[in-house]
Design an enzyme around this catalytic site. Structure first.
Site, PDB file in Angstrom:
ATOM      1  CB  CYS A 113      -0.892  -0.010   1.248  1.00  0.00           C
ATOM      2  SG  CYS A 113      -2.006   1.398   1.359  1.00  0.00           S
ATOM      3  CG  HIS A 156      -5.734  -2.203  -1.800  1.00  0.00           C
ATOM      4  ND1 HIS A 156      -4.684  -2.874  -1.214  1.00  0.00           N
ATOM      5  CD2 HIS A 156      -5.454  -0.877  -1.643  1.00  0.00           C
ATOM      6  CE1 HIS A 156      -3.825  -1.999  -0.710  1.00  0.00           C
ATOM      7  NE2 HIS A 156      -4.263  -0.773  -0.970  1.00  0.00           N
ATOM      8  CD  GLU A 157      -7.171   1.620  -4.336  1.00  0.00           C
ATOM      9  OE1 GLU A 157      -7.200   2.600  -3.567  1.00  0.00           O
ATOM     10  OE2 GLU A 157      -6.141   0.958  -4.533  1.00  0.00           O
ATOM     11  CG  HIS A 160      -7.304   2.683   1.024  1.00  0.00           C
ATOM     12  ND1 HIS A 160      -6.479   2.833   2.114  1.00  0.00           N
ATOM     13  CD2 HIS A 160      -6.518   2.142   0.052  1.00  0.00           C
ATOM     14  CE1 HIS A 160      -5.252   2.403   1.816  1.00  0.00           C
ATOM     15  NE2 HIS A 160      -5.249   1.968   0.568  1.00  0.00           N
TER      16      HIS A 160
HETATM   17  C1  N9Y Z   1      -1.740   1.420  -4.091  1.00  0.00           C
HETATM   18  C2  N9Y Z   1      -1.506  -0.087  -4.201  1.00  0.00           C
HETATM   19  C3  N9Y Z   1      -2.800  -0.795  -4.588  1.00  0.00           C
HETATM   20  C4  N9Y Z   1      -2.653  -2.279  -4.926  1.00  0.00           C
HETATM   21  C5  N9Y Z   1      -1.990  -3.149  -3.883  1.00  0.00           C
HETATM   22  C6  N9Y Z   1      -2.538  -4.546  -4.080  1.00  0.00           C
HETATM   23  C7  N9Y Z   1      -3.791  -4.417  -4.871  1.00  0.00           C
HETATM   24  C8  N9Y Z   1      -3.983  -2.952  -5.148  1.00  0.00           C
HETATM   25  C9  N9Y Z   1      -0.402  -0.307  -5.218  1.00  0.00           C
HETATM   26  C10 N9Y Z   1       2.363  -0.719  -2.925  1.00  0.00           C
HETATM   27  C11 N9Y Z   1       3.525  -0.879  -3.859  1.00  0.00           C
HETATM   28  C12 N9Y Z   1       3.160  -1.566  -5.121  1.00  0.00           C
HETATM   29  C13 N9Y Z   1       1.940  -0.950  -5.733  1.00  0.00           C
HETATM   30  C14 N9Y Z   1       1.539  -1.766  -6.926  1.00  0.00           C
HETATM   31  C15 N9Y Z   1       1.888  -1.786  -9.366  1.00  0.00           C
HETATM   32  C16 N9Y Z   1       1.454  -3.066  -9.668  1.00  0.00           C
HETATM   33  C17 N9Y Z   1       1.393  -3.478 -10.991  1.00  0.00           C
HETATM   34  C18 N9Y Z   1       1.787  -2.617 -11.955  1.00  0.00           C
HETATM   35  C19 N9Y Z   1       2.206  -1.357 -11.614  1.00  0.00           C
HETATM   36  C20 N9Y Z   1      -3.883   2.034  -3.169  1.00  0.00           C
HETATM   37  N1  N9Y Z   1      -2.599   1.740  -2.995  1.00  0.00           N
HETATM   38  N2  N9Y Z   1       0.810  -0.772  -4.798  1.00  0.00           N
HETATM   39  N3  N9Y Z   1       1.068  -1.086  -3.475  1.00  0.00           N
HETATM   40  N4  N9Y Z   1       2.002  -1.261  -8.103  1.00  0.00           N
HETATM   41  N5  N9Y Z   1       2.248  -0.962 -10.344  1.00  0.00           N
HETATM   42  O1  N9Y Z   1      -2.123   1.698  -1.764  1.00  0.00           O
HETATM   43  O2  N9Y Z   1      -0.590  -0.012  -6.352  1.00  0.00           O
HETATM   44  O3  N9Y Z   1       0.891  -2.772  -6.823  1.00  0.00           O
HETATM   45  O4  N9Y Z   1      -4.680   2.058  -2.267  1.00  0.00           O
HETATM   46 NI    NI Z   2      -3.626   1.190  -0.458  1.00  0.00          NI
END
Ligand code: N9Y
Ligand code: NI
Length: 186
Positions: A113, A156-157, A160
């Site tokens: 996250c 996940h969203e 939140h």
């Molecule tokens: C952003 C989160 C949301 C995802 C986490 C798991 C499902 C939804 C997020 C932290 C670092 C990595 C990043 C990610 C990514 C993946 C594929 C392609 C490009 C929203 N958040 N991440 N979590 N990146 N980028 O906290 O995106 O998965 O609430």
């Molecule tokens: Ni998140």
């Protein structure tokens, strides 16, 4: 434009509040918020801009993560096999999960996250299929059916917006324990 310093971190009470429902017509502020959240996601996934601004790449961003306790979240979900392909790009307003499958899925690598700086290991069980009701920018109610990775991102969203973080859903005593029938997405 949002930068990493604008992202609220775990411990900030805004992440634990239930977000306020959005009213229509959409205010200028909320329209801007939606634009700015999507801009963060687009920039963060662009290798050049992401690097330039030091952004952690994200596939989703919820308003409480930028300090606003309103029920909006943007998602920009690339296809995991074809990363140049976008599976889902939208802003969910007042989203609610109205039905979900019994079938469970989880990311094999666990979740992270943008608001949680530490890695927390463990499967985060999610419904494999969900039906979401949300409002579009005109305030019209819409229905969306999702499965697999885009469904995980939206859960996940939506979490939140209800004050939950991904690690709340990890089995505390056995983080790698999950239903035998669960679909693990690698
Ligand atoms: C952003 C989160 C949301 C995802 C986490 C798991 C499902 C939804 C997020 C932290 C670092 C990595 C990043 C990610 C990514 C993946 C594929 C392609 C490009 C929203 N958040 N991440 N979590 N990146 N980028 O906290 O995106 O998965 O609430
Ligand atoms: Ni998140």
């Amino acid at each position: 434009m949002y930068l990493m310093d604008d992202i609220t971190r775990d411990g900030n009470p805004v992440l634990r509040k239930v977000a306020q429902k959005v009213t229509f017509p959409l205010s200028k502020e909320n329209k801007q918020l939606a634009d700015d959240m999507m801009e963060y996601l687009v920039n963060s996934q662009d290798p050049v801009l992401g690097q330039k601004y030091g952004l952690r790449a994200g596939v989703g961003l919820a308003a409480p993560q930028v300090g606003e306790s309103v029920a909006m979240a943007s998602v920009l979900v690339p296809n995991l096999e074809e990363p140049d392909q976008i599976d889902l790009k939208m802003t969910l307003i007042n989203p609610v999960i109205v039905s979900q499958s019994v079938q469970v899925t989880a990311l094999g690598e666990g979740e992270g996250c943008l608001s949680v700086d530490e890695d927390v290991a463990g499967y985060v069980p999610r419904a494999n299929k969900i039906t979401i009701k949300y409002d579009d920018f005109d305030g019209n109610s819409q229905t969306l059916k999702l499965k697999g990775y885009p469904a995980i991102v939206c859960q996940h969203e939506i979490d939140h917006l209800n004050g939950y973080l991904f690690y709340d859903k990890i089995n505390k005593s056995q983080p790698m324990k999950i239903d035998d029938s669960a679909i693990i997405i690698e």
